[in-house]
Design a protein around this motif. Sequence first.
Motif, mmCIF file in Angstrom:
data_model
loop_
_atom_site.group_PDB
_atom_site.id
_atom_site.type_symbol
_atom_site.label_atom_id
_atom_site.label_comp_id
_atom_site.label_asym_id
_atom_site.label_seq_id
_atom_site.Cartn_x
_atom_site.Cartn_y
_atom_site.Cartn_z
ATOM 1 N N TYR A 131 0.821 -1.220 0.000
ATOM 2 C CA TYR A 131 0.000 0.000 0.000
ATOM 3 C C TYR A 131 0.852 1.267 0.000
ATOM 4 N N LEU A 132 2.091 1.164 0.512
ATOM 5 C CA LEU A 132 2.940 2.348 0.655
ATOM 6 C C LEU A 132 3.854 2.592 -0.548
ATOM 7 N N LEU A 133 4.020 1.581 -1.401
ATOM 8 C CA LEU A 133 4.906 1.745 -2.556
ATOM 9 C C LEU A 133 4.341 2.778 -3.526
ATOM 10 N N PRO A 134 5.200 3.442 -4.292
ATOM 11 C CA PRO A 134 4.734 4.442 -5.266
ATOM 12 C C PRO A 134 3.750 3.844 -6.271
ATOM 13 N N ALA A 135 2.778 4.633 -6.658
ATOM 14 C CA ALA A 135 1.752 4.168 -7.604
ATOM 15 C C ALA A 135 2.366 3.778 -8.942
ATOM 16 N N ALA A 136 3.541 4.317 -9.253
ATOM 17 C CA ALA A 136 4.189 4.001 -10.529
ATOM 18 C C ALA A 136 4.554 2.526 -10.643
ATOM 19 N N VAL A 146 -5.277 -5.754 -4.465
ATOM 20 C CA VAL A 146 -4.794 -7.004 -5.065
ATOM 21 C C VAL A 146 -3.273 -6.978 -5.168
ATOM 22 N N PHE A 147 -2.718 -5.847 -5.583
ATOM 23 C CA PHE A 147 -1.263 -5.709 -5.680
ATOM 24 C C PHE A 147 -0.614 -5.942 -4.319
ATOM 25 N N SER A 148 -1.173 -5.341 -3.275
ATOM 26 C CA SER A 148 -0.617 -5.471 -1.932
ATOM 27 C C SER A 148 -0.723 -6.902 -1.425
ATOM 28 N N LEU A 149 -1.867 -7.542 -1.671
ATOM 29 C CA LEU A 149 -2.031 -8.938 -1.268
ATOM 30 C C LEU A 149 -1.019 -9.832 -1.978
ATOM 31 N N PHE A 150 -0.819 -9.573 -3.264
ATOM 32 C CA PHE A 150 0.115 -10.380 -4.044
ATOM 33 C C PHE A 150 1.542 -10.187 -3.522
ATOM 34 N N LEU A 151 1.892 -8.942 -3.201
ATOM 35 C CA LEU A 151 3.228 -8.680 -2.666
ATOM 36 C C LEU A 151 3.401 -9.377 -1.320
ATOM 37 N N GLY A 152 2.339 -9.391 -0.506
ATOM 38 C CA GLY A 152 2.406 -10.092 0.769
ATOM 39 C C GLY A 152 2.663 -11.573 0.590
#
Length: 439
Positions: A131-136, A146-152
Amino acid sequence: MGAAPVPTLASHTLLVFLLQLALLLVLALALGQLAARFGLPAIVGELLAGVVVGPSVLSHVWPAGADWLLPKETGQMHLLDAFGQVGVVLLVGITGMDLKFDLVRRRRLTAARVSLAGLLLPLGLGIGVGYLLPAALVPDGTSPTVFSLFLGVAMCVTAIPVIAKTLIDMNLLHRSIGQLTLAAGVIDDIVGWFLLSIVSAMATAGLSTGTIATSLLHPVAVVLVAWVAGRPLVKAALRAAGRSPSPAPTVATATVIVLLGAAATQALHMEAVFGAFVCGALIATSGELDREKLAPLRTTVLAFLAPVFFATAGIRMDLTALTRPVVLGAACVVLTVAILGKFAGAYLGAKLSGLGRWEALALGAGMNSRGVIEVVVAMVGLQLGVLGAESYTVIILVAIVTSLMAPPVLRVAMARIDENAEAQMGLTDARTPDLASPR
């Protein structure tokens, strides 16, 4: 009039594909052997083979040659992708076949504590960082959730093959801490594939109450159906194949089972690798598995299909992206969180089980290896569009660095652990499992 026949594969397309396979295999095997000579996991060299012929190196050194070998043509690259997918499905199936469930039963309480703490902490930290990573770094059209869950999920996985090979090379597989590390890794693998299937389904179907419930229930249903209905069929098929003195029927039967399992979960809009893993586990627990007869399949996958897959994974890395401050900063943050989360989680689980600090540190070092599993997760994310080129490169970087870290940290920790102390802590009855693949 009948339908016109489907055109055959163009001669030039076939030529390029064959040369791609030959070059990637030669480079992967050569760099994999070089890595092994320096005491590194073979997967490091195999990934670097793809980096060499991809946008990181060859495209800058010889642009014309790179464009000819890896043309920006969808059909051409799909051939290489399809070949790689067959390789990864069979590789994951073999991973399931190599799981030592008896090892988990003997170490179940301690292994469960170490594994769950080592899963939940990096999972939570990975989701938070996502959630904290840059939107880019988040591809267009991808939900930040979904992106955050996948990174987790990517942060919490563990690679059993890398752990096993490291313990073998260091002559630590017979030690109780080595056995406990493998047992905890088995639980990590099972939960990791389960989580990957859930998040992949969410990425495909979107986020809503209905799709989230479906994403949770489908993997559970697959496992239950596989155990109740699939296990007797797998057992009967392997028993029939095992009557032949030749390994060919056993190899063919195991391959068909894994491919059908992968096709089933793919048809249910889950990842094919989940079905392959479940079927591999069914084969392992069937009671009819003759590991000697499966040796030809294991050799073919590990010596041919898997190196090409890892090389194709390396092709999609773009290390030049790390020259951008935003990407480099994100890579440092993700790598730090991945390492600290896994170490701290495994360390906490070990301490809760009454183990000493050096035993806990050794478990953290072993569980921190991401290796092949991280690469598969990253490739799934790229195919689903959850990861972009930059975030994909970051996750592959985590797989490489964490795999490189395990041997030196394990060496330091294990040198300070007394084998008698292991017995006093209840870590007894160590039996050496079969050797795992060097990835």
